[in-house]
Design an enzyme around this catalytic site. Sequence first.
Site, PDB file in Angstrom:
ATOM      1  N   GLU A  21       0.829  -1.212   0.000  1.00 57.95           N
ATOM      2  CA  GLU A  21       0.000   0.000   0.000  1.00 57.95           C
ATOM      3  C   GLU A  21       0.860   1.256   0.000  1.00 57.95           C
ATOM      4  OE1 GLU A  21      -4.035  -0.915   2.321  1.00 57.95           O
ATOM      5  OE2 GLU A  21      -2.246  -1.383   3.498  1.00 57.95           O
ATOM      6  N   TYR A  53     -14.315  27.150   0.967  1.00 57.30           N
ATOM      7  CA  TYR A  53     -14.227  25.718   0.715  1.00 57.30           C
ATOM      8  C   TYR A  53     -13.001  25.351  -0.111  1.00 57.30           C
ATOM      9  CZ  TYR A  53     -17.172  27.143  -3.290  1.00 57.30           C
ATOM     10  OH  TYR A  53     -17.702  27.780  -4.382  1.00 57.30           O
ATOM     11  N   GLU A  72      -7.709   6.578  10.469  1.00 55.12           N
ATOM     12  CA  GLU A  72      -8.043   7.386  11.628  1.00 55.12           C
ATOM     13  C   GLU A  72      -6.987   8.464  11.881  1.00 55.12           C
ATOM     14  OE1 GLU A  72      -8.096   4.097  11.296  1.00 55.12           O
ATOM     15  OE2 GLU A  72      -9.335   3.132  12.817  1.00 55.12           O
ATOM     16  N   LYS A  98     -11.316   4.276   1.698  1.00 59.21           N
ATOM     17  CA  LYS A  98     -10.325   3.625   0.833  1.00 59.21           C
ATOM     18  C   LYS A  98     -11.121   2.760  -0.136  1.00 59.21           C
ATOM     19  CE  LYS A  98      -6.477   1.854   2.388  1.00 59.21           C
ATOM     20  NZ  LYS A  98      -5.456   0.978   2.999  1.00 59.21           N
TER      21      LYS A  98
END
Length: 119
Positions: A21, A53, A72, A98
């Site tokens: 990954e 934004y 997290e 993901k």
Amino acid sequence: MGIIKLKNIRTYSYHGCLIEESKIGSDYLVDLEIKADLEESAISDDLKDTVDYVHLNHIVVEEMAIRSNLLEHVAQRIIKRIFNEIETVSKIKLGVSKLNPPIGGDVEAVTIEMKENRK
């Protein structure tokens, strides 16, 4: 009070605990919802009186580019940075997904959601 939402911010990032990954990367989607006082900007029609934004998107993209083992962790960095840089934000709800996670099954996405109020 009002709410600003950024939906499906797309990034290609390198988060995860597996070595592959960190080398191959993956597609991610981020959903961000912030709560802020939008009364003044609704009257003034001036960007300086609201939460930009573009700035929110910039924070998300920059933090998603920094590798983390856990979603997290990257989510907490995004939340912390928004509170540090934009003092009018009072509440944040953030989802990090993901896409096609390597978990040995046919799973479209894994998502973590975090909510935090300004302390």
